[in-house]
Write a protein that holds these residues in place. Sequence first.
Motif, PDB file in Angstrom:
ATOM      1  N   THR A 100       0.737  -1.287  -0.087  1.00  0.00           N
ATOM      2  CA  THR A 100       0.068   0.230   0.181  1.00  0.00           C
ATOM      3  C   THR A 100       0.899   1.234  -0.042  1.00  0.00           C
ATOM      4  N   ALA A 101       0.852   2.056  -0.990  1.00  0.00           N
ATOM      5  CA  ALA A 101       1.649   3.248  -1.305  1.00  0.00           C
ATOM      6  C   ALA A 101       0.931   4.402  -0.415  1.00  0.00           C
ATOM      7  N   SER A 102       1.989   5.434  -0.253  1.00  0.00           N
ATOM      8  CA  SER A 102       1.379   6.742   0.672  1.00  0.00           C
ATOM      9  C   SER A 102       1.166   7.867  -0.308  1.00  0.00           C
ATOM     10  N   PHE A 103       0.061   8.450  -0.433  1.00  0.00           N
ATOM     11  CA  PHE A 103      -0.117   9.495  -1.058  1.00  0.00           C
ATOM     12  C   PHE A 103       0.816  10.618  -0.870  1.00  0.00           C
ATOM     13  N   PRO A 130       8.563  18.569  10.428  1.00  0.00           N
ATOM     14  CA  PRO A 130       8.212  17.463  10.385  1.00  0.00           C
ATOM     15  C   PRO A 130       7.659  16.869   9.436  1.00  0.00           C
ATOM     16  N   LEU A 131       6.531  17.621   9.018  1.00  0.00           N
ATOM     17  CA  LEU A 131       5.676  17.212   7.696  1.00  0.00           C
ATOM     18  C   LEU A 131       6.449  17.069   6.326  1.00  0.00           C
ATOM     19  N   THR A 132       7.340  18.010   6.356  1.00  0.00           N
ATOM     20  CA  THR A 132       8.046  17.759   5.234  1.00  0.00           C
ATOM     21  C   THR A 132       8.928  16.555   5.211  1.00  0.00           C
ATOM     22  N   LYS A 133       9.643  16.402   6.210  1.00  0.00           N
ATOM     23  CA  LYS A 133      10.559  15.046   6.602  1.00  0.00           C
ATOM     24  C   LYS A 133       9.657  13.697   6.273  1.00  0.00           C
ATOM     25  N   TYR A 134       8.656  13.934   6.739  1.00  0.00           N
ATOM     26  CA  TYR A 134       7.670  12.745   6.585  1.00  0.00           C
ATOM     27  C   TYR A 134       7.318  12.280   5.133  1.00  0.00           C
ATOM     28  N   ARG A 135       6.774  13.501   4.430  1.00  0.00           N
ATOM     29  CA  ARG A 135       6.842  13.331   2.995  1.00  0.00           C
ATOM     30  C   ARG A 135       7.873  12.786   2.405  1.00  0.00           C
ATOM     31  N   ALA A 136       9.126  13.295   2.543  1.00  0.00           N
ATOM     32  CA  ALA A 136      10.305  13.132   1.775  1.00  0.00           C
ATOM     33  C   ALA A 136      10.694  11.639   2.030  1.00  0.00           C
ATOM     34  N   SER A 137      10.431  11.142   3.428  1.00  0.00           N
ATOM     35  CA  SER A 137      10.788   9.873   3.735  1.00  0.00           C
ATOM     36  C   SER A 137       9.774   8.848   2.818  1.00  0.00           C
ATOM     37  N   LYS A 138       8.618   9.386   2.636  1.00  0.00           N
ATOM     38  CA  LYS A 138       7.672   8.415   1.594  1.00  0.00           C
ATOM     39  C   LYS A 138       8.063   8.563   0.330  1.00  0.00           C
ATOM     40  N   VAL A 139       8.827   9.471  -0.031  1.00  0.00           N
ATOM     41  CA  VAL A 139       9.179   9.409  -1.602  1.00  0.00           C
ATOM     42  C   VAL A 139      10.414   8.507  -1.511  1.00  0.00           C
ATOM     43  N   LEU A 140      11.304   8.393  -0.654  1.00  0.00           N
ATOM     44  CA  LEU A 140      12.635   7.577  -0.719  1.00  0.00           C
ATOM     45  C   LEU A 140      11.859   5.998  -0.679  1.00  0.00           C
ATOM     46  N   ALA A 141      11.041   5.894   0.313  1.00  0.00           N
ATOM     47  CA  ALA A 141      10.409   4.396   0.529  1.00  0.00           C
ATOM     48  C   ALA A 141       9.783   4.175  -0.938  1.00  0.00           C
ATOM     49  N   GLU A 142       9.072   4.806  -1.386  1.00  0.00           N
ATOM     50  CA  GLU A 142       8.448   4.344  -2.640  1.00  0.00           C
ATOM     51  C   GLU A 142       9.200   4.266  -3.811  1.00  0.00           C
ATOM     52  N   ARG A 143      10.254   4.974  -3.777  1.00  0.00           N
ATOM     53  CA  ARG A 143      11.286   4.903  -5.058  1.00  0.00           C
ATOM     54  C   ARG A 143      11.868   3.574  -4.773  1.00  0.00           C
ATOM     55  N   GLY A 144      12.533   3.131  -3.415  1.00  0.00           N
ATOM     56  CA  GLY A 144      12.824   1.883  -2.879  1.00  0.00           C
ATOM     57  C   GLY A 144      12.118   0.913  -3.527  1.00  0.00           C
TER      58      GLY A 144
END
Length: 79
Positions: free
Chosen positions: A21-24, A61-75
């Motif tokens: 399940t991906a994150s928006f 913090p929200l920007t860090k969260y969104r950036a972490s989701k980008v890295l996870a999804e790309r991985g």
Amino acid sequence: MVSSLNRVILFSNQLKRFVYTASFASVFDPNATNMPSHVDDSCWNETSYQTVLEKGREADPLTKYRASKVLAERGMCAI
């Protein structure tokens, strides 16, 4: 996430299905003037990722969260 994927690979012959399940947050850009009505694997939230690269710990913090989701999804997409 990597350790979870390693377990999936290790036991893949015993799995019937794997659901990811991906994150928006990985595609949502809070600075965008209009979001596309359709998103796919070519849509990434580059703004949050770039902001964290530039500000590091000073990013909110929200920007860090969104950036972490980008890295996870790309991985996940790279596998």
